[in-house]
Design a protein around this motif. Structure first.
Motif, short mmCIF file in Angstrom:
data_model
loop_
_atom_site.label_atom_id
_atom_site.label_comp_id
_atom_site.label_asym_id
_atom_site.label_seq_id
_atom_site.Cartn_x
_atom_site.Cartn_y
_atom_site.Cartn_z
N HIS A 1 0.75 -0.83 0.17
CA HIS A 1 -0.14 -0.16 0.17
C HIS A 1 0.84 1.25 0.06
N ALA A 2 2.11 1.55 1.24
CA ALA A 2 2.61 2.46 0.81
C ALA A 2 3.95 2.31 -0.40
N CYS A 3 3.92 1.57 -0.81
CA CYS A 3 4.74 1.91 -2.09
C CYS A 3 3.59 2.89 -2.95
N GLU A 4 2.38 1.80 -3.18
CA GLU A 4 1.74 2.10 -4.40
C GLU A 4 1.13 3.70 -4.16
N ILE A 5 0.80 4.02 -3.36
CA ILE A 5 0.72 5.63 -3.12
C ILE A 5 1.71 5.80 -2.98
N TYR A 6 3.03 5.81 -2.72
CA TYR A 6 4.02 7.37 -3.21
C TYR A 6 4.09 6.83 -4.76
N ALA A 7 4.24 5.23 -5.15
CA ALA A 7 4.10 5.61 -7.24
C ALA A 7 3.18 6.61 -7.41
N LEU A 8 2.06 6.65 -6.71
CA LEU A 8 1.07 7.84 -7.52
C LEU A 8 1.32 9.17 -7.44
N ALA A 9 1.60 9.36 -6.17
CA ALA A 9 2.14 11.04 -5.39
C ALA A 9 3.63 11.40 -5.97
N ASN A 10 4.21 10.09 -6.52
CA ASN A 10 5.89 10.67 -6.92
C ASN A 10 6.57 11.39 -6.56
N SER A 11 7.18 10.26 -5.35
CA SER A 11 7.19 10.80 -4.43
C SER A 11 8.56 9.85 -4.19
N VAL A 12 9.57 10.25 -3.85
CA VAL A 12 10.67 9.85 -3.70
C VAL A 12 11.23 9.00 -2.82
N LEU A 13 9.86 8.93 -1.90
CA LEU A 13 9.94 7.89 -0.73
C LEU A 13 9.41 6.73 -1.15
N TYR A 14 8.82 6.38 -2.66
CA TYR A 14 9.37 4.81 -3.56
C TYR A 14 9.56 4.15 -3.41
N TRP A 15 11.31 4.21 -3.31
CA TRP A 15 12.74 3.51 -3.80
C TRP A 15 12.36 3.30 -1.77
N ASP A 16 12.30 3.61 -1.08
CA ASP A 16 12.39 3.37 -0.11
C ASP A 16 11.44 1.91 0.48
N ALA A 17 10.17 2.34 0.65
CA ALA A 17 9.31 2.04 0.27
C ALA A 17 9.75 0.66 -0.51
N LEU A 18 9.78 0.72 -2.27
CA LEU A 18 10.24 -0.39 -2.97
C LEU A 18 11.75 -1.91 -2.02
N GLN A 19 12.21 -1.14 -1.34
CA GLN A 19 13.47 -1.32 -0.87
C GLN A 19 12.90 -2.47 -0.32
N ASN A 20 11.81 -2.03 1.00
CA ASN A 20 11.40 -2.61 2.49
C ASN A 20 11.05 -3.74 1.76
N MET A 21 9.98 -3.67 0.67
CA MET A 21 9.28 -4.81 -0.31
C MET A 21 10.55 -5.88 -0.72
N GLY A 22 11.79 -5.62 -1.20
CA GLY A 22 12.38 -6.46 -1.12
C GLY A 22 12.84 -7.19 -0.16
N ILE A 23 13.30 -6.63 0.90
CA ILE A 23 13.45 -7.30 2.36
C ILE A 23 12.26 -8.01 2.76
N ILE A 24 11.38 -7.82 2.74
CA ILE A 24 10.37 -8.64 3.22
C ILE A 24 9.68 -9.54 2.25
N TYR A 25 10.10 -9.86 1.34
CA TYR A 25 10.06 -11.11 -0.39
C TYR A 25 11.46 -11.28 0.68
N LYS A 26 12.25 -11.04 0.76
CA LYS A 26 13.46 -12.52 1.12
C LYS A 26 13.54 -13.31 2.87
N GLU A 27 12.41 -11.78 3.50
CA GLU A 27 11.67 -12.66 4.67
C GLU A 27 10.88 -13.41 4.25
N LEU A 28 9.94 -13.68 3.19
CA LEU A 28 9.25 -14.58 3.01
C LEU A 28 9.83 -15.74 2.17
#
Length: 130
Positions: A64-91
């Motif tokens: 959800h965070a990543c999608e919202i950041y992307a729609l808002a064209n926020s630089v925080l998108y990259w932090d959220a995407l990195q977070n998703m990568g870490i979560i996928y690793k943990e999964l």
């Protein structure tokens, strides 16, 4: 205020209390408020769930965070995407983890953020254990 309190409580490793404040922030959020604020709440909840080992919940909020950041064209998108990568690793999803982390690495390389590049390399190296 709720988001700031949640973020501070995460730094103090008080995750259950942080979750309460983030959920309060989500309830108080109004559509007329900052969309980035809503993304920040999801991002914070993702961290809380990750620290507590609830990786499926963490992924849901990170998405959800990543999608919202992307729609808002926020630089925080990259932090959220990195977070998703870490979560996928943990999964245990090595393919999606590498996909997300590689995209982030390339972005951080492009903007010259060597600290975040190093963070990603640590995650990628730990993927070899999966």
């Amino acid at each position: 205020m709720a988001i700031a309190n949640g973020s501070a409580l995460i730094r103090l490793h008080r995750y259950n209390e942080a979750e309460v404040y983030y959920n309060m922030g989500m309830k108080l959020w109004k559509p007329s408020s900052s969309v980035i604020g809503k993304a920040w709440v999801h991002h914070g909840l993702s961290a809380v769930h990750g620290f507590c080992g609830a990786w499926d919940k963490a992924l849901d909020d990170a998405t959800h965070a990543c999608e919202i950041y992307a729609l808002a064209n926020s630089v925080l998108y990259w932090d959220a995407l990195q977070n998703m990568g870490i979560i996928y690793k943990e999964l245990g999803n090595k393919k999606l983890a590498l996909e997300h982390l590689t995209r982030c690495y390339q972005h951080w390389e492009q903007v010259g953020d060597s600290l975040r590049q190093n963070d990603i390399m640590i995650e990628v190296i730990s993927l070899e254990k999966i």
